[in-house]
Design a protein around this motif. Structure first.
Motif, PDB file in Angstrom:
ATOM      1  N   TYR A 252       9.574  25.233  81.656  1.00 28.50           N
ATOM      2  CA  TYR A 252       8.274  25.455  80.822  1.00 28.50           C
ATOM      3  C   TYR A 252       7.375  24.625  81.588  1.00 28.50           C
ATOM      4  O   TYR A 252       7.498  23.646  82.187  1.00 28.50           O
ATOM      5  CB  TYR A 252       8.401  25.133  79.338  1.00 28.50           C
ATOM      6  CG  TYR A 252       8.893  23.645  78.989  1.00 28.50           C
ATOM      7  CD1 TYR A 252       7.749  22.920  78.703  1.00 28.50           C
ATOM      8  CD2 TYR A 252      10.205  23.273  78.577  1.00 28.50           C
ATOM      9  CE1 TYR A 252       8.218  21.678  78.337  1.00 28.50           C
ATOM     10  CE2 TYR A 252      10.378  21.861  78.463  1.00 28.50           C
ATOM     11  CZ  TYR A 252       9.534  21.134  78.270  1.00 28.50           C
ATOM     12  OH  TYR A 252      10.031  19.762  77.939  1.00 28.50           O
TER      13      TYR A 252
ATOM     14  N   SER B 178      -0.432  36.625  75.140  1.00 25.84           N
ATOM     15  CA  SER B 178       0.920  36.489  75.626  1.00 25.84           C
ATOM     16  C   SER B 178       1.394  37.699  76.410  1.00 25.84           C
ATOM     17  O   SER B 178       1.145  38.819  75.641  1.00 25.84           O
ATOM     18  CB  SER B 178       1.957  36.136  74.587  1.00 25.84           C
ATOM     19  OG  SER B 178       1.630  34.654  74.073  1.00 25.84           O
TER      20      SER B 178
ATOM     21  N   LYS C 150       4.715  39.200  78.205  1.00 20.62           N
ATOM     22  CA  LYS C 150       6.060  39.129  78.715  1.00 20.62           C
ATOM     23  C   LYS C 150       6.590  40.211  79.570  1.00 20.62           C
ATOM     24  O   LYS C 150       6.779  41.667  78.989  1.00 20.62           O
ATOM     25  CB  LYS C 150       7.137  39.002  77.326  1.00 20.62           C
ATOM     26  CG  LYS C 150       6.859  37.845  76.504  1.00 20.62           C
ATOM     27  CD  LYS C 150       7.802  37.844  75.427  1.00 20.62           C
ATOM     28  CE  LYS C 150       7.600  39.081  74.433  1.00 20.62           C
ATOM     29  NZ  LYS C 150       8.721  39.234  73.522  1.00 20.62           N
TER      30      LYS C 150
ATOM     31  N   ASN D   2       0.152  28.721  79.511  1.00 20.08           N
ATOM     32  CA  ASN D   2       1.309  28.446  79.356  1.00 20.08           C
ATOM     33  C   ASN D   2       2.429  29.246  79.624  1.00 20.08           C
ATOM     34  O   ASN D   2       2.554  30.469  79.740  1.00 20.08           O
ATOM     35  CB  ASN D   2       1.377  28.457  77.494  1.00 20.08           C
ATOM     36  CG  ASN D   2       2.784  27.685  77.117  1.00 20.08           C
ATOM     37  OD1 ASN D   2       2.691  26.462  76.807  1.00 20.08           O
ATOM     38  ND2 ASN D   2       3.836  28.420  76.713  1.00 20.08           N
ATOM     39  N   LEU D   3       3.548  28.920  80.503  1.00 16.11           N
ATOM     40  CA  LEU D   3       4.497  29.371  80.934  1.00 16.11           C
ATOM     41  C   LEU D   3       5.887  29.087  80.475  1.00 16.11           C
ATOM     42  O   LEU D   3       6.261  27.846  80.367  1.00 16.11           O
ATOM     43  CB  LEU D   3       4.684  29.056  82.396  1.00 16.11           C
ATOM     44  CG  LEU D   3       3.350  29.745  83.250  1.00 16.11           C
ATOM     45  CD1 LEU D   3       3.499  28.964  84.748  1.00 16.11           C
ATOM     46  CD2 LEU D   3       3.137  31.161  83.187  1.00 16.11           C
ATOM     47  N   ASN D   4       6.756  29.907  80.087  1.00 15.64           N
ATOM     48  CA  ASN D   4       8.392  29.684  79.850  1.00 15.64           C
ATOM     49  C   ASN D   4       9.092  30.713  80.557  1.00 15.64           C
ATOM     50  O   ASN D   4       8.753  31.784  80.557  1.00 15.64           O
ATOM     51  CB  ASN D   4       8.300  29.906  78.278  1.00 15.64           C
ATOM     52  CG  ASN D   4       7.266  29.101  77.549  1.00 15.64           C
ATOM     53  OD1 ASN D   4       6.958  27.821  77.568  1.00 15.64           O
ATOM     54  ND2 ASN D   4       6.414  30.037  76.537  1.00 15.64           N
ATOM     55  N   TYR D   5      10.224  30.107  80.959  1.00 16.56           N
ATOM     56  CA  TYR D   5      11.333  30.981  81.553  1.00 16.56           C
ATOM     57  C   TYR D   5      12.513  30.634  81.026  1.00 16.56           C
ATOM     58  O   TYR D   5      13.008  29.468  81.177  1.00 16.56           O
ATOM     59  CB  TYR D   5      11.273  31.126  83.034  1.00 16.56           C
ATOM     60  CG  TYR D   5      12.341  31.750  83.651  1.00 16.56           C
ATOM     61  CD1 TYR D   5      12.244  33.124  83.385  1.00 16.56           C
ATOM     62  CD2 TYR D   5      13.091  31.009  84.554  1.00 16.56           C
ATOM     63  CE1 TYR D   5      13.197  33.992  84.092  1.00 16.56           C
ATOM     64  CE2 TYR D   5      14.075  32.022  85.020  1.00 16.56           C
ATOM     65  CZ  TYR D   5      14.288  33.036  84.920  1.00 16.56           C
ATOM     66  OH  TYR D   5      15.339  33.984  85.680  1.00 16.56           O
TER      67      TYR D   5
ATOM     68  N   GLN E  22       2.632  24.050  81.536  1.00 21.57           N
ATOM     69  CA  GLN E  22       1.333  24.074  80.892  1.00 21.57           C
ATOM     70  C   GLN E  22       0.110  23.476  81.692  1.00 21.57           C
ATOM     71  O   GLN E  22       0.415  22.647  82.614  1.00 21.57           O
ATOM     72  CB  GLN E  22       0.901  23.538  79.322  1.00 21.57           C
ATOM     73  CG  GLN E  22       1.604  24.029  78.204  1.00 21.57           C
ATOM     74  CD  GLN E  22       1.544  23.436  76.935  1.00 21.57           C
ATOM     75  OE1 GLN E  22       0.925  22.472  76.798  1.00 21.57           O
ATOM     76  NE2 GLN E  22       1.566  24.027  75.784  1.00 21.57           N
TER      77      GLN E  22
ATOM     78  N   PHE F 252      10.919  35.890  80.293  1.00 22.94           N
ATOM     79  CA  PHE F 252       9.625  35.289  80.602  1.00 22.94           C
ATOM     80  C   PHE F 252       8.624  35.403  79.988  1.00 22.94           C
ATOM     81  O   PHE F 252       8.236  36.519  79.462  1.00 22.94           O
ATOM     82  CB  PHE F 252       9.589  35.580  82.256  1.00 22.94           C
ATOM     83  CG  PHE F 252       8.250  34.941  83.021  1.00 22.94           C
ATOM     84  CD1 PHE F 252       8.322  33.482  83.161  1.00 22.94           C
ATOM     85  CD2 PHE F 252       7.367  35.677  83.221  1.00 22.94           C
ATOM     86  CE1 PHE F 252       7.095  33.096  83.551  1.00 22.94           C
ATOM     87  CE2 PHE F 252       6.057  35.245  83.668  1.00 22.94           C
ATOM     88  CZ  PHE F 252       5.929  34.049  83.917  1.00 22.94           C
ATOM     89  N   GLU F 253       7.625  34.397  79.694  1.00 24.63           N
ATOM     90  CA  GLU F 253       6.469  34.571  79.017  1.00 24.63           C
ATOM     91  C   GLU F 253       5.250  33.805  79.498  1.00 24.63           C
ATOM     92  O   GLU F 253       5.454  32.733  80.058  1.00 24.63           O
ATOM     93  CB  GLU F 253       6.641  33.977  77.647  1.00 24.63           C
ATOM     94  CG  GLU F 253       5.227  34.274  76.506  1.00 24.63           C
ATOM     95  CD  GLU F 253       5.238  33.491  75.412  1.00 24.63           C
ATOM     96  OE1 GLU F 253       4.885  33.891  74.404  1.00 24.63           O
ATOM     97  OE2 GLU F 253       5.593  32.257  75.516  1.00 24.63           O
ATOM     98  N   MET F 254       4.228  34.451  79.915  1.00 21.02           N
ATOM     99  CA  MET F 254       2.941  33.902  80.313  1.00 21.02           C
ATOM    100  C   MET F 254       1.721  34.030  79.343  1.00 21.02           C
ATOM    101  O   MET F 254       1.588  35.166  78.912  1.00 21.02           O
ATOM    102  CB  MET F 254       2.652  34.605  81.787  1.00 21.02           C
ATOM    103  CG  MET F 254       1.391  34.196  82.305  1.00 21.02           C
ATOM    104  SD  MET F 254       1.067  34.819  84.091  1.00 21.02           S
ATOM    105  CE  MET F 254       0.855  36.516  83.778  1.00 21.02           C
TER     106      MET F 254
END
Length: 558
Positions: free
Chosen positions: A388, A319, A321, A373-376, A390, A326-328
């Motif tokens: 989010y 992961s 950040k 996996n992406l989250n913002y 995937q 934001f996390e990728m």
């Protein structure tokens, strides 16, 4: 079933315990939703200003979650004595490791954050330990109005959950569930189609003993019912702030969606070891290794009953950040062929913690999922929003692919109303999660370990929760578009089931009252309609009511 006197005693104990647990930290029963609320700075009245050694700060994005998440610290804060604007407070004691942390997965929580507290049916602490115990139950009855057999549907679950800490850096959790249940016809079809295989004298296999998603292998109970029991838990050791080591058998979940296309909690818990390494505020690494199996009895055995066919599972998760919102993350999950001898060895590369090397092994020895996996979290003032998604590729074959996009929105109290919504789309191609070597398909205990509906579909999901005080209303709507769907596609034994096309519609409504938020103990009534149109046509119209807690998740929206 249990005796009437025992049932009354059990309920009395539960209600007494839960009555003592009403002033709780209000938790979201979906762990990803819990992260979302806790990721905001929150202030507990004026009390937080005076709590020593306890910092209420935003929590970092974390998208590789155990179903029973361990906490990162077990240090106890000091008791604080202060008279605040909220009234007389003689003492406040906050146990960092005992914020309620066994988060039930996949349901919406129903309120906002309040003062952190520790509340269990039984709780004790000493100089170097803490221990909390609370009941787990699901007593419900219902009927499928489209079922001509007039069977009463029921669920009878009795269990308990135990959590604790030892010394400065060890935490643990364990839970046990004893169940008897009778499910609706469409659930029975799914459960029975994932049973275990026994070899016959002529070299073929027969299927027996169904498997409940998120539950266990079953045995028959009365007429069309199932009896099953299971236990899950973990023990976690955190020697420093950069490393956490965990072993257990509780399920894992990757992502912030309702579904995961990389690794989900749909199947049965498996024994594992896991290492979480936090390099700094931007980089983190997770390594996970588990012992999976296909429920296929081996033909050669020296024991009374033959062993199942084993296989190994490994995953690496990196992961990054670049900034807090934001996390990728990059994911590799691999199923490895295991030697059928007593040694049970796997390919040498399966022991390698460096990610993305499984492709060097033959596809007859390993099946791998490579994913993103992406989250913002969108910075907004009056609401919380997270985007989010995937992407997954099977064995580096672009004919095997899946992707997900979704959005979650959380509104604060609007005239004492709390509102949460979620929209999600999932696509999984026809051959995704299927290996050329059928024993290496992306499954465990004959159940998919990614999406509950395996592959060959488009899926649209909408979820809404509205709460006023302790009264809540949930709605979940799901649409499946099926194309060349084959049931049993991930089973080791090929059943040669026919392909079919069609549409499946789910509409589920639940109205209830929360007795306790930490355990999600609630009285509820639920109504749902499932319609399947196309090559297969059927409809279920189900009503149920009862009393339940929310420590486990078992999907029935397939």
């Amino acid at each position: 079933m249990i005796k009437k006197g025992s049932l009354l005693f059990f309920l009395s104990v539960c209600f007494f315990g839960q009555a003592q647990m009403n002033n709780l930290l209000h938790l979201n029963t979906h762990s990803k939703d819990a992260w979302l609320l806790n990721n905001k700075k929150h202030k507990v009245g004026d009390i937080s200003e005076f709590i020593e050694e306890y910092s209420i700060t935003p929590r970092p994005l974390k998208s590789f979650l155990p179903v029973q998440p361990f906490h990162s610290n077990t240090k106890t804060s000091k008791a604080v004595h202060h008279k605040s604007k909220l009234g007389n407070i003689d003492s406040i004691t906050i146990e960092k490791s005992f914020e309620p942390k066994t988060l039930p997965i996949k349901h919406f929580f129903t309120s906002n954050d309040k003062q952190p507290q520790i509340n269990y049916l039984f709780f004790t602490r000493g100089k170097n330990y803490t221990l909390g115990i609370t009941p787990a139950l699901n007593f419900s009855m219902g009927k499928d109005f489209r079922d001509t057999t007039n069977n009463t549907l029921f669920r009878n679950t009795r269990g308990f959950m135990v959590e604790g800490t030892l010394l400065e850096n060890v935490s643990f959790s364990t839970s046990f569930y004893e169940n008897q249940a009778r499910f609706s016809a469409y659930e029975n079809d799914y459960i029975a189609s994932h049973g275990e295989f026994y070899p016959t004298s002529n070299g073929n296999y027969i299927m027996q003993n169904a498997v409940v998603p998120g539950g266990a292998r079953t045995k028959p109970f009365k007429t069309n019912g199932y009896d099953f029991a299971f236990a899950q838990g973990y023990i976690s050791y955190r020697p420093n702030k950069h490393l956490t080591l965990t072993t257990g058998n509780n399920p894992q979940f990757v992502g912030l969606g309702y579904r995961s296309l990389l690794l989900s909690d749909n199947s049965y818990g498996a024994p594992y070891i896991r290492a979480d390494i936090s390099v700094n505020s931007k980089w983190a690494f997770n390594y996970y290794r588990a012992r999976y199996m296909n429920l296929v009895r081996q033909t050669a055995h020296s024991t009374v009953e033959a062993y199942y066919t084993p296989k190994a599972f490994t995953s690496s998760y990196i992961s990054y950040k670049p900034f807090a919102e934001f996390e990728m993350s990059l994911f590799e999950g691999s199923i490895w062929l295991k030697d059928q001898t007593k040694n049970g060895r796997t390919h040498a590369l399966s022991y390698n913690p460096i990610p993305f090397l499984a492709a060097l092994a033959s596809d007859t020895m390993v099946y791998s999922i490579n994913g993103l996996n992406l989250n913002y979290q969108v910075p907004l003032k009056k609401m919380t929003m997270i985007l989010y998604g995937q992407l997954a590729i099977g064995n580096l074959d672009f004919n095997q692919h899946a992707f997900q996009v979704g959005i979650r929105q959380f509104y604060g109290d609007i005239k004492k109303l709390s509102i949460k919504t979620q929209l999600e789309y999932n696509f999984v191609s026809k051959e995704m999660y299927q290996s050329k070597n059928r024993s290496l398909s992306y499954s465990h205990y004959n159940l998919p370990i990614a999406h509950v509906n395996t592959n060959a579909f488009n899926e649209f999901i909408i979820r809404t929760n509205v709460e006023y005080k302790s009264i809540y209303f949930d709605y979940k709507g799901i649409v499946y578009l099926l194309k060349d769907k084959q049931d049993g596609a991930l089973l080791q034994i090929d059943l040669n089931n026919p392909l079919y096309n069609g549409t499946i519609l789910h509409n589920w409504f639940e109205l209830g009252y929360l007795i306790n938020r930490q355990s999600q103990m609630k009285v509820f009534s639920r109504f749902g309609i499932r319609s399947q149109i196309g090559d297969i046509n059927r409809e279920n119209m189900i009503f149920s009511f009862g009393l339940k807690t929310g420590f486990i998740n078992q999907y029935n929206d397939y």
